[in-house]
Design a protein around this motif. Sequence first.
Motif, PDB file in Angstrom:
ATOM      1  N   THR A 166       9.082   3.015   3.526  1.00  0.00           N
ATOM      2  CA  THR A 166       7.837   3.113   4.288  1.00  0.00           C
ATOM      3  C   THR A 166       7.989   4.244   5.316  1.00  0.00           C
ATOM      4  OG1 THR A 166       8.715   1.407   5.725  1.00  0.00           O
ATOM      5  CG2 THR A 166       7.154   0.690   4.066  1.00  0.00           C
ATOM      6  N   ALA A 167       6.861   4.757   5.802  1.00  0.00           N
ATOM      7  CA  ALA A 167       6.907   5.922   6.696  1.00  0.00           C
ATOM      8  C   ALA A 167       7.728   5.654   7.958  1.00  0.00           C
ATOM      9  CB  ALA A 167       5.494   6.340   7.069  1.00  0.00           C
ATOM     10  N   VAL A 168       7.691   4.412   8.465  1.00  0.00           N
ATOM     11  CA  VAL A 168       8.442   4.130   9.699  1.00  0.00           C
ATOM     12  C   VAL A 168       9.950   4.257   9.509  1.00  0.00           C
ATOM     13  CG1 VAL A 168       6.805   2.703  10.994  1.00  0.00           C
ATOM     14  CG2 VAL A 168       8.244   1.628   9.288  1.00  0.00           C
ATOM     15  N   GLY A 174       9.164   9.318   1.386  1.00  0.00           N
ATOM     16  CA  GLY A 174       8.876   8.713   2.701  1.00  0.00           C
ATOM     17  C   GLY A 174       7.410   8.344   2.835  1.00  0.00           C
ATOM     18  N   GLY A 175       7.123   7.061   2.811  1.00  0.00           N
ATOM     19  CA  GLY A 175       5.765   6.573   3.045  1.00  0.00           C
ATOM     20  C   GLY A 175       4.752   7.013   2.004  1.00  0.00           C
ATOM     21  N   LEU A 176       3.493   6.896   2.379  1.00  0.00           N
ATOM     22  CA  LEU A 176       2.410   7.231   1.455  1.00  0.00           C
ATOM     23  C   LEU A 176       2.454   8.708   1.057  1.00  0.00           C
ATOM     24  CD1 LEU A 176       0.063   5.579   0.244  1.00  0.00           C
ATOM     25  CD2 LEU A 176      -1.412   6.608   1.946  1.00  0.00           C
ATOM     26  N   LYS A 177       2.885   9.562   1.985  1.00  0.00           N
ATOM     27  CA  LYS A 177       2.967  10.991   1.671  1.00  0.00           C
ATOM     28  C   LYS A 177       3.982  11.240   0.556  1.00  0.00           C
ATOM     29  CE  LYS A 177       3.979  15.574   3.353  1.00  0.00           C
ATOM     30  NZ  LYS A 177       3.319  16.148   2.172  1.00  0.00           N
ATOM     31  N   ILE A 235      20.208   5.513  -8.953  1.00  0.00           N
ATOM     32  CA  ILE A 235      19.689   4.214  -8.526  1.00  0.00           C
ATOM     33  C   ILE A 235      18.593   4.526  -7.519  1.00  0.00           C
ATOM     34  CG2 ILE A 235      20.222   2.046  -7.326  1.00  0.00           C
ATOM     35  CD1 ILE A 235      23.256   2.824  -7.969  1.00  0.00           C
ATOM     36  N   VAL A 236      17.392   4.000  -7.735  1.00  0.00           N
ATOM     37  CA  VAL A 236      16.319   4.231  -6.760  1.00  0.00           C
ATOM     38  C   VAL A 236      15.918   2.893  -6.161  1.00  0.00           C
ATOM     39  CG1 VAL A 236      14.057   5.247  -6.326  1.00  0.00           C
ATOM     40  CG2 VAL A 236      15.485   6.181  -8.127  1.00  0.00           C
ATOM     41  N   GLU A 237      16.167   2.754  -4.875  1.00  0.00           N
ATOM     42  CA  GLU A 237      15.749   1.525  -4.200  1.00  0.00           C
ATOM     43  C   GLU A 237      14.426   1.807  -3.497  1.00  0.00           C
ATOM     44  OE1 GLU A 237      17.596  -2.035  -1.493  1.00  0.00           O
ATOM     45  OE2 GLU A 237      18.091   0.003  -0.928  1.00  0.00           O
ATOM     46  N   ILE A 238      13.397   1.062  -3.886  1.00  0.00           N
ATOM     47  CA  ILE A 238      12.094   1.235  -3.236  1.00  0.00           C
ATOM     48  C   ILE A 238      11.952   0.063  -2.280  1.00  0.00           C
ATOM     49  CG2 ILE A 238       9.606   1.499  -3.605  1.00  0.00           C
ATOM     50  CD1 ILE A 238      10.426   2.483  -6.450  1.00  0.00           C
ATOM     51  N   THR A 239      12.009   0.372  -1.006  1.00  0.00           N
ATOM     52  CA  THR A 239      12.277  -0.691  -0.043  1.00  0.00           C
ATOM     53  C   THR A 239      11.478  -0.597   1.256  1.00  0.00           C
ATOM     54  OG1 THR A 239      14.029  -1.548   1.393  1.00  0.00           O
ATOM     55  CG2 THR A 239      14.303   0.696   0.641  1.00  0.00           C
ATOM     56  N   GLY A 240      11.157  -1.762   1.775  1.00  0.00           N
ATOM     57  CA  GLY A 240      10.489  -1.815   3.062  1.00  0.00           C
ATOM     58  C   GLY A 240      11.454  -2.139   4.175  1.00  0.00           C
ATOM     59  N   PRO A 265       0.804  -1.227   0.000  1.00  0.00           N
ATOM     60  CA  PRO A 265       0.000   0.000   0.000  1.00  0.00           C
ATOM     61  C   PRO A 265       0.834   1.273   0.000  1.00  0.00           C
ATOM     62  CG  PRO A 265      -0.881  -1.564   1.575  1.00  0.00           C
ATOM     63  CD  PRO A 265       0.430  -2.120   1.104  1.00  0.00           C
ATOM     64  N   GLU A 266       1.980   1.257   0.664  1.00  0.00           N
ATOM     65  CA  GLU A 266       2.813   2.460   0.708  1.00  0.00           C
ATOM     66  C   GLU A 266       3.776   2.544  -0.475  1.00  0.00           C
ATOM     67  OE1 GLU A 266       4.150   4.209   4.784  1.00  0.00           O
ATOM     68  OE2 GLU A 266       4.138   2.043   4.981  1.00  0.00           O
ATOM     69  N   LEU A 267       4.360   1.387  -0.851  1.00  0.00           N
ATOM     70  CA  LEU A 267       5.440   1.431  -1.834  1.00  0.00           C
ATOM     71  C   LEU A 267       4.981   1.272  -3.290  1.00  0.00           C
ATOM     72  CD1 LEU A 267       8.203  -0.625   0.042  1.00  0.00           C
ATOM     73  CD2 LEU A 267       7.779   1.819   0.102  1.00  0.00           C
ATOM     74  N   TYR A 268       3.880   0.549  -3.494  1.00  0.00           N
ATOM     75  CA  TYR A 268       3.454   0.309  -4.882  1.00  0.00           C
ATOM     76  C   TYR A 268       3.112   1.610  -5.629  1.00  0.00           C
ATOM     77  CZ  TYR A 268       1.509  -2.355  -8.773  1.00  0.00           C
ATOM     78  OH  TYR A 268       1.260  -2.880 -10.010  1.00  0.00           O
TER      79      TYR A 268
END
Lengths: 314, 208
Positions: free
Chosen positions: A206-208, A227-230, A177-182, A71-74
């Motif tokens: 993710t926001a945390v 950062g996160g959904l924002k 390089i963009v790492e989209i990561t949890g 939900p946050e990263l997609y």
Amino acid sequence: MKFSETIQKLDRRYIYIIVALAVILPLVFPLGFQTYMTTPVENLYVHIDEAARKDNKVILLDFAQAPSTLPELYPMDIAILRHCFLRDIKVFTISYFPQGAAIMEMALAEVKEDFPEIKPNVDYCNFGYRTWGMRLPIILGMGDDIAKAVETNSEGAMLENLPIMKNIKNYDNIQVIVEITGSTAGLTYITYARGKFGADVGVGVTAVSAADLYPYLQTGQLVGSLGGLKGAAEYEELVETFAVQDIEFSKKNARDTKWRSNQFKLSEVPYKYKKARIGMDAQAVVHVLIILFIIVGNIGYFLDKRKTKQKYVK
Amino acid sequence: MKRTIPLLIVMTLGFLFVLHVFIPSKESVEFFDWFMKWIKVIGPFAIILGIGSLLMVHGNKIKRKAPNWGYSIVTIVALVITTLTGFIWGIQEGTPYMWIFKNFNVPLGATMFSLLAFYIASAAYKAFRARSIEATVLLAAAIIVMLGRVSIGQAITHWIPDITEWILNVPNLAAKRGIMLGVGLGMTATSLKIMLGIERTYLGGGKD
């Protein structure tokens, strides 16, 4: 039961029901709150956008994610891919997570639907899944020769024979390089790709994890971050405002919510491209709700404390 | 021998890599490249080891009919079916593997993570108390950042996002950097202890 006791001993199931309503209702009936822009997101957008004006530059996207963080990263995955395809920026995708590889396939398929002219291995190349143990050799190897380090694409074709690899050799040809990561927050890329080869690194987290990035943003080890959904909502908005309308980025305009809202109608934007912005309505309501919970909980605590003190004095 | 040989491997490789980083030479670069090729071979074996271990643990549970052994059957069946669909039809969009991923893995994973919102809300109500000055400062910072990260904060006043950015850029950054430096020094000290053979717990129990 006294008021303070009622507050203190409130059944948590009531809290769960209120939270569920606070999440569901804004998703069903969007409130249309405007997202304000932050510097790390603007910087990442600008850095990726610059690749459109340079020859032989690609973006490397690392999908270090699992369904739990979807939900946050997609929305970040979708927004960045859309930005690249809109601006004719070449993209490489890779994942060292088995589930991340499936998410990568999903994201590419979803964005490609709207870009029939975008061709695999010409405009983008999916490197596919690599085991975690291969991560370091590949990250270090790409500093010398990407085709040798990665060897094949997701379908097993040798990279050196693919049209997209023409004039692409190593990190010198990677804009960012963009790492989209949890989980990993770009640390391996910062340590090895940036530390050893000077590659530019950005992340979506993710926001945390967002608060962990500030030391790297300050030193410039990260060119930008979401950062996160924002962060995802901001990037969606920037793509919608500038890339879709084919307007050059301007910080002044990006920060002018009135100007931004005149560029497009959110109701006309396909759902997949505004997921984060809709989600931000729910997030805003839940944040306010949690603040109210904290306040009410503390009122109960202090009332209870005062009563205990009075009882003790008597 | 069971402890001495692994200890010697760790010590030798540990010092060789330190030398490679601090005093790079043609020989050390060649050795490093050669070693990276070995890692490529070791990686797939680790997967085999992982699958073997998973099958052993859950196989034993089923055999002994241990509590919740039914879940072990689900785990093994899911492993076999997902692996087979991936091997036979591939993992691209439109394949059975992707169908399993979208219809099982995604909803299950998202559900687990979304439960967090409920626990956080409940914890905020039940446990987040201004019991001391430190807790009150933390509470005030949390409220400002929570408001500042959503549009409602800006609707109230632009000061809220500005203060949020300040909290993240100054006190948060300073604390994070301090923690990172501490962790970094701790990692260096532990690595040295391992390379010098002082720290041996990673070798497990048993006699030499």
